[in-house]
Motif scaffolding. Structure first.
Motif, PDB file in Angstrom:
ATOM      1  N   LYS A 625       0.858  -1.219   0.033  1.00 36.22           N
ATOM      2  CA  LYS A 625       0.013   0.101  -0.029  1.00 36.22           C
ATOM      3  C   LYS A 625       0.840   1.203   0.024  1.00 36.22           C
ATOM      4  O   LYS A 625       2.022   1.134   0.486  1.00 36.22           O
ATOM      5  N   THR A 626       0.288   2.379  -0.490  1.00 34.09           N
ATOM      6  CA  THR A 626       0.928   3.629  -0.402  1.00 34.09           C
ATOM      7  C   THR A 626       0.666   3.996   1.294  1.00 34.09           C
ATOM      8  O   THR A 626      -0.033   3.531   1.793  1.00 34.09           O
ATOM      9  N   ARG A 627       1.405   5.069   1.451  1.00 33.24           N
ATOM     10  CA  ARG A 627       1.497   5.566   2.900  1.00 33.24           C
ATOM     11  C   ARG A 627       0.019   6.166   3.450  1.00 33.24           C
ATOM     12  O   ARG A 627      -0.517   5.991   4.423  1.00 33.24           O
ATOM     13  N   SER A 628      -0.799   6.480   1.971  1.00 30.50           N
ATOM     14  CA  SER A 628      -2.091   6.737   2.458  1.00 30.50           C
ATOM     15  C   SER A 628      -2.991   5.566   2.502  1.00 30.50           C
ATOM     16  O   SER A 628      -4.427   5.771   2.554  1.00 30.50           O
ATOM     17  N   GLY A 629      -2.607   4.422   2.318  1.00 26.83           N
ATOM     18  CA  GLY A 629      -3.387   3.215   2.563  1.00 26.83           C
ATOM     19  C   GLY A 629      -4.076   2.839   1.128  1.00 26.83           C
ATOM     20  O   GLY A 629      -4.823   1.831   1.241  1.00 26.83           O
ATOM     21  N   LYS A 630      -3.692   3.354   0.044  1.00 34.09           N
ATOM     22  CA  LYS A 630      -4.019   2.991  -1.111  1.00 34.09           C
ATOM     23  C   LYS A 630      -3.278   1.627  -1.570  1.00 34.09           C
ATOM     24  O   LYS A 630      -2.325   1.513  -1.527  1.00 34.09           O
TER      25      LYS A 630
END
Ligand code: PRX
Length: 668
Positions: A625-630
């Motif tokens: 995931k990306t840091r933003s949770g995507k």
């Protein structure tokens, strides 16, 4: 875009549960901003028929130093809102409240991550505190040579000084560029160079699950790369938060607390033209370097303030306590921790740490202690809460909650239902807000006291938003046909450009559909006019000529009792052209097996249709995931396609080991 042509995207997910608004909610909230669906429809029609009249009226509830001469000038793709007007966003967030006699009310409640001796560290900032501290830090910035129009880079943890730094920039008209504290030094380099920024505000370190993220060291590494370049960093201002050892460059580095101690605590709010830049925020495109999304002063202020008031139904003096769990490093934190919330005079919580530190009930402990009334989070967090178990929220008194929100990705109906039941106690409406960094604020969303909700749908467009589902020729599609989500006409919170790249701005958003903004999402609209987001355009896969939103297959997988989280990507398939590869994380008491794979395939077949059955299912402990949770689908796509080359950019991976593990198991 290439894989979405004029044919419809097939949509097989059907959801029939409808949750009508609670007639008593308006009273519990202290008055409904919009109390019925009919009132919503009437106001929406009015806002579309007469945008200038509508937004002019809304904007008059903010303070302006000089009034605008016209509400809107629109020359596609360039919009100017409140033309000729001057104002200051920090004034409307902070000074205005003090001037109106509310200086002693709490504006920000900050909660730290470490719990020394099991006790939460809490700091409360009134509007008067924020006025003094933003003025002081504005003077610090000025003393470092920062002038109106200079971009200040901010790379910090979720400490109160982050909010103060952002508002101080707005105070003096220096656009900020906030870089999420989870990014690496190379992200700092790229953004600093693009913005030609010469000042960075940072911290010695940031707390993350009990360990220290070395922010200052990352800034030092970025500065070392930048030496001698066109964008050499002249000043680094450092907040002492973790007390970790840091290197120090005399003449360049300054402690925040020392500089602030020398600064005067009064500084006027700079009158800003409505179209002066307020901030830059970098967001990833599907390809290429991050885009510096530009937002300006008047339109963004009015749009975020108004959506906050109406969509969350914030009312001052009703003991509302609002909590958005995002990081200020993302647009959600900009718009819905700070800029949209503060003008509404409702305290906004800022939490420094992770949702599961020191325990998986940390969020619910915060909700109970602060008597949170409005809670706004992301589907990825909700799915994590589901995995950790309902016993954690059940241990806390969540009865203060009135409105729940979600943002960031499509929420699968299973997660929606869990959120509604376990967190909202079946009393709280769930506002599923669709919007983007580029849109500045909410675009398609229920209104809590007015809109019947359906799990998985973001429902209806906000006021002034004319949203449509179109094909590539820009023709509107009939109900339940998947297509491209487009916005017709301008809205005040819209991006004004991509910094330094006019051509990319025009090409990405404005050139593919005649006269419309292309959001880059695929979606459908059902027979009641509700929008269903199906995912990004490049997440749409074409299986045997049938187009499927990956999110729909994921949602079907997650509705199986064994699956916690799923990601679906296309992979080459001999017969179908594109096959479906699914990556799933399992509930702890399930073990991977061929039987389970078969049962999942059958389940998806039953939920959507045989066409959607995954061709390949892989089990994994976690998804990249990306840091933003995507979920990073392009990485999964590369794995599914057998492309193990290292050319993929992995700088935004939350956990590199997840990817390594997936690769390992693939090879075994
Ligand atoms: O695909 C949509 C998804 O997130 C994208 C915007 O991402 P970003 O600019 O990072 O902003 C996130 C916070 C606003 C959209 O194009 N998205 C956002 N909200 C939703 C959503 N997808 C479905 N439902 C939502 N509520």
């Amino acid at each position: 875009m290439s894989n979405v042509e004029s044919a419809a995207i097939e949509s097989g997910l059907h959801e029939n549960r409808v949750f009508p608004p609670d007639a008593a909610l308006g009273a519990r909230l202290g008055g409904a901003a919009i109390g019925t669906l009919e009132a919503y429809r009437a106001e929406h029609a009015r806002s579309i028929a007469d945008p200038s009249g509508y937004w002019g009226e809304v904007a008059r509830s903010f303070d302006w130093f000089t009034p605008w001469t016209s509400v809107l000038e629109w020359n596609l793709p360039d919009a100017k809102w409140f033309v000729g007007g001057t104002t200051n966003v920090c004034h409307n967030c902070v000074d205005r409240q003090v001037a109106n006699g509310h200086g002693g009310e709490v504006a920000i409640i900050w909660e730290g991550e470490p719990m020394p001796g099991g006790v939460a560290e809490v700091r409360r900032f009134t509007y008067a505190d924020l006025q003094r501290e933003t003025a002081r830090f504005a003077n610090v910035l000025k003393a470092q040579g920062v002038k109106k129009g200079d971009v200040v880079t901010i790379y910090m943890g979720m400490v109160p000084e982050l909010a103060i730094a952002v508002l101080a920039c707005a105070r003096i008209g220096a656009p900020h560029s906030v870089i999420f504290g989870g990014f690496s030094s190379s992200a700092i380099v790229d953004r600093v160079v693009d913005a030609r920024s010469r000042v960075i505000v940072t911290c010695d370190g940031a707390w993350r699950r009990g360990s220290v993220v070395p922010l200052k060291a990352n800034v030092d590494a970025a500065c070392a790369e930048l030496v001698g370049g066109a964008s050499a960093i002249e000043h680094v201002i450092v907040v002492r938060r973790c007390g970790n050892d840091i290197a120090w460059t005399e003449g360049r580095d300054r402690w925040w607390h020392e500089a602030a101690a020398e600064a005067a605590d009064a500084c006027p709010c700079e009158p800003m033209d409505s179209e002066d830049m307020l901030f830059l925020l970098y967001t990833s495109g599907s390809t290429g370097k991050p885009k510096g999304i530009m937002h300006t002063t008047g339109g963004y202020m009015v749009y975020t303030g108004h959506t906050s008031r109406v969509v969350f139904n914030l009312v001052p003096e009703r003991d509302h306590v609002y909590w958005c769990t995002a990081d200020v490093g993302w647009i959600t934190g900009h718009s819905y921790i700070l800029y949209g919330i503060l003008p509404n005079r409702v305290p906004s919580i800022m939490y420094e740490g992770a949702p599961n530190h020191p325990g998986p009930d940390r969020f619910w402990d915060i909700v109970a202690r602060h008597k949170v009334t409005h809670f706004y989070t992301a589907p990825t967090a909700i799915r994590a809460f589901m995995k950790w178990g309902a016993e954690h929220p059940q241990r806390h008194d969540l009865s203060s909650l009135l409105v729940l929100g979600t943002v960031g990705e499509p929420i699968n109906p299973e997660a929606w239902m869990w959120y509604h039941r376990e967190i909202g106690g079946e009393r709280c409406p769930v506002v599923d807000t669709w919007w983007q960094t580029e849109t500045g604020g909410h675009m398609i969303t229920p209104l809590p006291a007015a809109t019947p909700t359906v799990p998985g749908s973001c429902t209806l467009p906000f006021f002034g938003v004319d949203a449509a589902i179109v094909n590539e020729a820009g023709e509107e599609l009939p109900a339940n046909r998947g297509g491209l989500l487009a916005i017709r006409g301008p809205w005040p919170g819209m991006l004004r450009g991509i910094h330094g790249d006019r051509a990319r701005f025009v090409e990405t958003y404005w050139s593919r559909l005649p006269g419309m903004y292309l959001a880059g999402d695929s979606a459908r609209r059902d027979e009641r006019g509700y929008f269903w987001i199906m995912g990004r355009i490049d997440d749409v896969i074409n299986v045997s000529g049938h187009r499927l939103g990956t999110m729909e297959v994921e949602s079907a997988l997650v509705s199986h009792p064994s699956v916690v989280e799923a990601a679906v990507v296309g992979m080459p398939h001999e017969i179908k052209g594109t096959g479906i590869a699914a990556f799933c994380t399992l509930e702890p008491h399930f073990t991977p097996s061929d039987e389970l794979i078969e049962s999942l395939r059958a389940h998806v077949g039953a939920e959507i249709g045989a066409i959607a059955k995954p061709d390949r299912i892989r089990f994994t402990d976690a998804l990249p995931k990306t840091r933003s949770g995507k979920i990073m689908r392009r990485l999964l796509r590369a794995i599914a396609c057998g492309d193990e080359s290292s050319t993929q950019d992995t700088t935004t991976l939350e956990d590199f080991s997840v990817l390594a593990k997936l690769r390992e198991t693939d090879e075994s």
